[in-house]
Motif scaffolding. Structure first.
Motif, PDB file in Angstrom:
ATOM      1  N   TYR A  66       0.835  -1.183   0.000  1.00  0.00           N
ATOM      2  CA  TYR A  66       0.000   0.000   0.000  1.00  0.00           C
ATOM      3  C   TYR A  66       0.882   1.250   0.000  1.00  0.00           C
ATOM      4  CZ  TYR A  66      -4.026  -2.839   1.518  1.00  0.00           C
ATOM      5  OH  TYR A  66      -5.048  -3.764   1.602  1.00  0.00           O
ATOM      6  N   ARG A  67       0.321   2.354  -0.472  1.00  0.00           N
ATOM      7  CA  ARG A  67       0.941   3.665  -0.316  1.00  0.00           C
ATOM      8  C   ARG A  67      -0.045   4.565   0.412  1.00  0.00           C
ATOM      9  NH1 ARG A  67       2.940   5.949  -5.502  1.00  0.00           N
ATOM     10  NH2 ARG A  67       0.815   6.672  -5.873  1.00  0.00           N
ATOM     11  N   GLN A  68       0.479   5.293   1.404  1.00  0.00           N
ATOM     12  CA  GLN A  68      -0.351   6.201   2.182  1.00  0.00           C
ATOM     13  C   GLN A  68       0.239   7.598   2.112  1.00  0.00           C
ATOM     14  OE1 GLN A  68      -0.589   5.303   6.392  1.00  0.00           O
ATOM     15  NE2 GLN A  68      -2.502   6.419   6.646  1.00  0.00           N
TER      16      GLN A  68
ATOM     17  N   GLU B 153      -4.505  10.894   4.338  1.00  0.00           N
ATOM     18  CA  GLU B 153      -5.325   9.915   3.627  1.00  0.00           C
ATOM     19  C   GLU B 153      -5.098   8.517   4.185  1.00  0.00           C
ATOM     20  OE1 GLU B 153      -4.924  12.343  -0.615  1.00  0.00           O
ATOM     21  OE2 GLU B 153      -4.752  10.152  -0.567  1.00  0.00           O
TER      22      GLU B 153
ATOM     23  N   PRO C 205      -4.451   4.330   3.535  1.00  0.00           N
ATOM     24  CA  PRO C 205      -3.632   3.562   2.596  1.00  0.00           C
ATOM     25  C   PRO C 205      -4.419   3.198   1.331  1.00  0.00           C
ATOM     26  CG  PRO C 205      -3.478   2.660   4.824  1.00  0.00           C
ATOM     27  CD  PRO C 205      -4.593   3.643   4.827  1.00  0.00           C
ATOM     28  N   VAL C 206      -3.705   3.170   0.204  1.00  0.00           N
ATOM     29  CA  VAL C 206      -4.294   2.778  -1.070  1.00  0.00           C
ATOM     30  C   VAL C 206      -3.540   1.559  -1.589  1.00  0.00           C
ATOM     31  CG1 VAL C 206      -4.729   3.456  -3.457  1.00  0.00           C
ATOM     32  CG2 VAL C 206      -5.048   5.118  -1.622  1.00  0.00           C
ATOM     33  N   LEU C 207      -4.271   0.532  -1.962  1.00  0.00           N
ATOM     34  CA  LEU C 207      -3.659  -0.704  -2.427  1.00  0.00           C
ATOM     35  C   LEU C 207      -2.931  -0.492  -3.752  1.00  0.00           C
ATOM     36  CD1 LEU C 207      -3.330  -3.791  -2.054  1.00  0.00           C
ATOM     37  CD2 LEU C 207      -5.437  -4.054  -3.404  1.00  0.00           C
TER      38      LEU C 207
ATOM     39  N   GLY D 248     -16.393   7.579  -1.741  1.00  0.00           N
ATOM     40  CA  GLY D 248     -15.556   6.569  -1.104  1.00  0.00           C
ATOM     41  C   GLY D 248     -15.999   6.373   0.331  1.00  0.00           C
TER      42      GLY D 248
ATOM     43  N   ALA E 221     -12.055   0.829   6.974  1.00  0.00           N
ATOM     44  CA  ALA E 221     -11.935   0.270   5.626  1.00  0.00           C
ATOM     45  C   ALA E 221     -13.186  -0.532   5.313  1.00  0.00           C
ATOM     46  CB  ALA E 221     -10.699  -0.621   5.526  1.00  0.00           C
TER      47      ALA E 221
ATOM     48  N   GLU F  91     -10.694  -6.541  -2.065  1.00  0.00           N
ATOM     49  CA  GLU F  91      -9.856  -5.395  -1.726  1.00  0.00           C
ATOM     50  C   GLU F  91     -10.547  -4.571  -0.660  1.00  0.00           C
ATOM     51  OE1 GLU F  91      -8.712  -2.975  -5.044  1.00  0.00           O
ATOM     52  OE2 GLU F  91      -8.023  -1.318  -3.771  1.00  0.00           O
TER      53      GLU F  91
ATOM     54  N   TYR G 284     -10.934  -0.836   0.998  1.00  0.00           N
ATOM     55  CA  TYR G 284     -10.812   0.579   0.650  1.00  0.00           C
ATOM     56  C   TYR G 284     -10.863   1.385   1.942  1.00  0.00           C
ATOM     57  CZ  TYR G 284     -11.894  -1.021  -4.061  1.00  0.00           C
ATOM     58  OH  TYR G 284     -11.862  -1.668  -5.268  1.00  0.00           O
TER      59      TYR G 284
END
Lengths: 109, 114
Positions: free
Chosen positions: A35-37, A41, A43-45, B3, B92, B102, B104
């Motif tokens: 992930y990048r965070q 924000e 984390p985004v996969l 989101g 999430a 996944e 989010y």
């Protein structure tokens, strides 16, 4: 309890340089994710890898999974300021994620 | 499509107080998980809910509790706040439970305990 160790903890480089960050687990991964965070924000996969020895590429990012499924690396080619962020590896076991401590990357223009 | 949303964005509480954090999942997602991220560390799993039932719990004291509502939104409650509870609390959502789905993440609620 599974422990994920990431190295280095911090990395500051110039735009255009290459870099590699590492993730090591105390036990075999069920399903490895990166992930990048970014600040402010969640984390985004980036990628999911499940097979030992697997290599996945995402534009300038290359993810490698060790044969024994206990370690992984993330290589970034020609880093850009937009790559700045916290890079986290995680084990996804039944949707419950165990995260490493992360590598904080800063790419200076 | 929206989101994952969390409220409030920031919160300051005093030791011993109670706090409620809220999360709305992506439309159609039935599973919600909560994570605590202390400054300088990776997120730690607290709870997972699916179809209003608790499906997993991390290594957190009983002061932490959560629930999921019929519309799949969720609340995280923390009683008797300690200084060490100061952290970013992440929610999430995912369509269902299982490694194939996944997760989010929302932007988190920053809790400061003084």
């Amino acid at each position: 309890t599974q422990l994920l160790e990431q190295s280095p903890q911090f990395l500051s480089i110039q735009e255009g340089e290459n870099l590699t960050v590492y993730c090591n687990s105390s036990s075999v991964f069920s399903s490895l994710q990166w992930y990048r965070q970014e600040p402010g924000e969640g984390p985004v996969l980036l990628v999911t890898v499940v097979t030992g020895g697997e290599v996945k590429k995402l534009k300038r990012l290359t993810f490698q999974f060790g044969d024994a499924r206990k370690d992984s690396s993330l290589h970034i080619t020609a880093a850009q300021p937009g790559d700045t962020g916290l890079y986290l590896c995680a084990d996804n076991a039944g949707n419950m994620l165990t995260f490493g401590g992360g590598t904080r990357l800063m790419v200076k223009p | 499509d929206a989101g994952v949303t969390q409220s409030p964005t920031h919160l300051i509480k005093t030791r011993g107080q109670h706090v409620t954090l809220r999360c709305s999942p992506i439309s159609g997602h039935k599973s919600v998980s909560w994570y605590q991220q202390v400054l300088g560390q990776g997120p730690q799993f607290i709870f997972q809910y699916y179809e209003k039932e608790e499906r997993g719990r991390g290594n957190f004291p009983d002061r932490f509790s959560a629930r999921q509502f019929p519309n799949y939104s969720s609340e995280l409650n923390v009683n008797a706040l300690l200084l060490g509870d100061s952290a970013l609390y992440l929610c999430a959502s995912s369509p269902a439970v299982g490694t194939a789905y996944e997760q989010y993440f929302g932007p988190g609620t920053r809790l400061t305990v003084t």
